[in-house]
Scaffold this active site. Structure first.
Site, PDB file in Angstrom:
ATOM      1  N   GLY A   8       6.939  -4.674   4.262  1.00 45.41           N
ATOM      2  CA  GLY A   8       7.904  -3.604   3.992  1.00 45.41           C
ATOM      3  C   GLY A   8       8.074  -3.268   2.513  1.00 45.41           C
ATOM      4  N   LYS A   9       7.104  -3.648   1.692  1.00 41.84           N
ATOM      5  CA  LYS A   9       7.192  -3.399   0.243  1.00 41.84           C
ATOM      6  C   LYS A   9       7.283  -1.907  -0.070  1.00 41.84           C
ATOM      7  CE  LYS A   9       3.297  -5.463  -0.474  1.00 41.84           C
ATOM      8  NZ  LYS A   9       2.991  -5.827   0.917  1.00 41.84           N
ATOM      9  N   ARG A  20      -4.806   6.975   3.209  1.00 39.09           N
ATOM     10  CA  ARG A  20      -4.296   7.146   4.577  1.00 39.09           C
ATOM     11  C   ARG A  20      -3.702   8.543   4.678  1.00 39.09           C
ATOM     12  NH1 ARG A  20      -0.935   1.618   3.898  1.00 39.09           N
ATOM     13  NH2 ARG A  20      -2.655   0.171   4.199  1.00 39.09           N
ATOM     14  N   ARG A  64       2.462   0.795  12.672  1.00 39.72           N
ATOM     15  CA  ARG A  64       2.197   1.680  11.528  1.00 39.72           C
ATOM     16  C   ARG A  64       0.947   2.528  11.766  1.00 39.72           C
ATOM     17  NH1 ARG A  64       1.617  -0.959   5.613  1.00 39.72           N
ATOM     18  NH2 ARG A  64      -0.563  -1.105   6.250  1.00 39.72           N
ATOM     19  N   ARG A  66      -5.712  -8.517   7.399  1.00 44.11           N
ATOM     20  CA  ARG A  66      -4.376  -8.521   6.801  1.00 44.11           C
ATOM     21  C   ARG A  66      -3.516  -9.658   7.345  1.00 44.11           C
ATOM     22  NH1 ARG A  66      -5.861  -3.621   5.053  1.00 44.11           N
ATOM     23  NH2 ARG A  66      -4.490  -2.596   3.539  1.00 44.11           N
TER      24      ARG A  66
HETATM   25  N1  LIG Z   1      -3.588  -7.333  -7.287  1.00 44.82           N
HETATM   26  C1  LIG Z   1      -3.251  -6.111  -6.888  1.00 44.82           C
HETATM   27  N2  LIG Z   1      -2.889  -5.894  -5.627  1.00 44.82           N
HETATM   28  C2  LIG Z   1      -2.549  -4.634  -5.280  1.00 44.82           C
HETATM   29  C3  LIG Z   1      -2.566  -3.545  -6.189  1.00 44.82           C
HETATM   30  N3  LIG Z   1      -2.178  -2.426  -5.539  1.00 44.82           N
HETATM   31  C4  LIG Z   1      -1.902  -2.804  -4.281  1.00 44.82           C
HETATM   32  N4  LIG Z   1      -2.126  -4.121  -4.104  1.00 44.82           N
HETATM   33  C5  LIG Z   1      -1.940  -4.954  -2.900  1.00 44.82           C
HETATM   34  O1  LIG Z   1      -2.998  -4.730  -2.024  1.00 44.82           O
HETATM   35  C6  LIG Z   1      -2.583  -5.014  -0.697  1.00 44.82           C
HETATM   36  C7  LIG Z   1      -3.045  -3.911   0.231  1.00 44.82           C
HETATM   37  O2  LIG Z   1      -2.415  -2.703  -0.097  1.00 44.82           O
HETATM   38  P1  LIG Z   1      -2.597  -1.429   0.845  1.00 44.82           P
HETATM   39  O3  LIG Z   1      -4.031  -1.217   1.128  1.00 44.82           O
HETATM   40  O4  LIG Z   1      -1.852  -0.299   0.250  1.00 44.82           O
HETATM   41  O5  LIG Z   1      -1.982  -1.894   2.248  1.00 44.82           O
HETATM   42  P2  LIG Z   1      -0.507  -2.243   2.744  1.00 44.82           P
HETATM   43  O6  LIG Z   1       0.080  -3.277   1.832  1.00 44.82           O
HETATM   44  O7  LIG Z   1      -0.729  -2.747   4.115  1.00 44.82           O
HETATM   45  O8  LIG Z   1       0.285  -0.959   2.712  1.00 44.82           O
HETATM   46  C8  LIG Z   1      -1.063  -5.178  -0.757  1.00 44.82           C
HETATM   47  O9  LIG Z   1      -0.776  -6.567  -0.734  1.00 44.82           O
HETATM   48  C9  LIG Z   1      -0.697  -4.608  -2.102  1.00 44.82           C
HETATM   49  O10 LIG Z   1       0.434  -5.248  -2.657  1.00 44.82           O
HETATM   50  C10 LIG Z   1      -2.976  -3.828  -7.530  1.00 44.82           C
HETATM   51  O11 LIG Z   1      -3.030  -2.973  -8.410  1.00 44.82           O
HETATM   52  N5  LIG Z   1      -3.297  -5.117  -7.819  1.00 44.82           N
HETATM   53  N1  LIG Z   2      13.173  -3.790   8.191  1.00 44.19           N
HETATM   54  C1  LIG Z   2      12.267  -3.131   8.939  1.00 44.19           C
HETATM   55  N2  LIG Z   2      12.433  -3.032  10.262  1.00 44.19           N
HETATM   56  C2  LIG Z   2      11.520  -2.382  11.032  1.00 44.19           C
HETATM   57  N3  LIG Z   2      10.414  -1.788  10.558  1.00 44.19           N
HETATM   58  C3  LIG Z   2      10.185  -1.863   9.247  1.00 44.19           C
HETATM   59  C4  LIG Z   2      11.095  -2.522   8.367  1.00 44.19           C
HETATM   60  N4  LIG Z   2      10.617  -2.433   7.105  1.00 44.19           N
HETATM   61  C5  LIG Z   2       9.459  -1.746   7.185  1.00 44.19           C
HETATM   62  N5  LIG Z   2       9.187  -1.387   8.464  1.00 44.19           N
HETATM   63  C6  LIG Z   2       8.005  -0.667   8.980  1.00 44.19           C
HETATM   64  O1  LIG Z   2       6.939  -1.623   8.964  1.00 44.19           O
HETATM   65  C7  LIG Z   2       5.705  -1.018   8.560  1.00 44.19           C
HETATM   66  C8  LIG Z   2       5.183  -1.757   7.333  1.00 44.19           C
HETATM   67  O2  LIG Z   2       5.994  -1.446   6.195  1.00 44.19           O
HETATM   68  P1  LIG Z   2       5.349  -1.048   4.797  1.00 44.19           P
HETATM   69  O3  LIG Z   2       6.468  -0.617   3.926  1.00 44.19           O
HETATM   70  O4  LIG Z   2       4.224  -0.111   5.002  1.00 44.19           O
HETATM   71  O5  LIG Z   2       4.811  -2.492   4.332  1.00 44.19           O
HETATM   72  P2  LIG Z   2       3.926  -2.932   3.089  1.00 44.19           P
HETATM   73  O6  LIG Z   2       4.054  -1.876   2.034  1.00 44.19           O
HETATM   74  O7  LIG Z   2       4.512  -4.241   2.667  1.00 44.19           O
HETATM   75  O8  LIG Z   2       2.538  -3.080   3.616  1.00 44.19           O
HETATM   76  C9  LIG Z   2       6.005   0.444   8.292  1.00 44.19           C
HETATM   77  O9  LIG Z   2       5.611   1.204   9.421  1.00 44.19           O
HETATM   78  C10 LIG Z   2       7.526   0.483   8.094  1.00 44.19           C
HETATM   79  O10 LIG Z   2       8.068   1.705   8.501  1.00 44.19           O
END
Ligand SMILES: Nc1nc2c(ncn2[C@@H]2O[C@H](COP(=O)(O)OP(=O)(O)O)[C@@H](O)[C@H]2O)c(=O)[nH]1
Ligand SMILES: Nc1ncnc2c1ncn2[C@@H]1O[C@H](COP(=O)(O)OP(=O)(O)O)[C@@H](O)[C@H]1O
Length: 207
Positions: A25-26, A53, A146, A157
């Protein structure tokens, strides 16, 4: 002794590193923060070799590049840190952080565990926040719902998430650990943790 007070003040507010398993949920939390505190936080736009995406924008969510372009930029020393995650390259460029700091905003970095460890070796001095899911089951459900990942990418993942959740327990690695169960509660905790820095930026930018 040298007086570092001025240098620190000139360096601006402390950045915030947000880390935690994919699907924790970052992005959701940091987007809320950027929206509520417009003019306080700025997002460090990373580079990645993964495909955008639906809905993601080049230059806003990431700078989408090829492996060749990214490797060349890393070789030129343009990156603070970079990592391989789930078969793709990710990295924080110096320019990404500088662009935010030049505006005197709190720079938010969304990076993985390798990124956290590498940033620890720099002089960025951020606040380290770990966002964790309530359980592996919830994480898997959120990632599936998602609908952004193929089955293969999802499994990668989930494997990385297990490792991340273990390492995150390491004492002293993170300043703040937030379990993102109820979204509003988690967001409240995140705001509480950053309140002091938020206030500093507001005070500085007012005067
Ligand atoms: N080390 C590093 N990790 C990153 C960076 N940008 C994104 N990430 C990490 O890469 C991972 C995958 O990101 P993403 O493909 O956007 O997928 P999501 O986290 O599932 O939304 C996540 O753990 C992010 O925190 C970066 O600039 N450096
Ligand atoms: N507290 C929560 N309860 C339910 N769903 C959540 C919550 N926080 C995030 N989500 C959902 O979970 C999925 C993953 O969140 P996302 O922000 O994309 O995670 P990350 O950036 O860490 O990969 C998304 O579809 C988001 O809408």
């Amino acid at each position: 002794m040298r007086d570092h007070t001025k240098e620190k003040a000139m360096a601006g507010p402390r950045p915030v590193v947000m880390s935690g398993p994919s699907g924790a949920g970052k992005s959701t939390l940091l987007k809320k923060l950027l929206k509520e505190f417009d003019g306080v936080f700025g997002f460090s736009v990373s580079h990645t070799t993964r495909s955008p995406r639906p809905g993601e924008e080049n230059g806003k969510d990431y700078h989408y590049v090829t492996r060749e372009v990214m490797q060349a930029a890393i070789a030129k020393g343009e990156f603070i840190e970079n990592a391989e995650f789930s078969g793709n390259m990710y990295g924080t460029s110096k320019a990404a952080v500088q662009a935010v700091q030049a505006k005197n905003l709190i720079c938010i970095l969304d990076i993985d565990m390798q990124g956290v460890k590498n940033i620890k070796r720099t002089d960025l001095n951020p606040i380290y926040v770990s966002i964790q899911p309530p359980s592996m089951e919830t994480l898997e459900k959120r990632l599936r719902d998602r609908k952004t990942e193929s089955e293969e990418s999802l499994q990668k993942r989930l494997r990385a998430a297990k490792v991340d959740m273990e390492i995150s327990k390491e004492p002293g690695l993170f300043d703040v650990l937030i379990i993102n169960d109820d979204l509003d509660l988690a967001y409240g905790k995140l705001k509480d943790a950053l309140l002091e820095e938020i206030q500093k930026v507001r005070d500085t930018n007012k005067s």
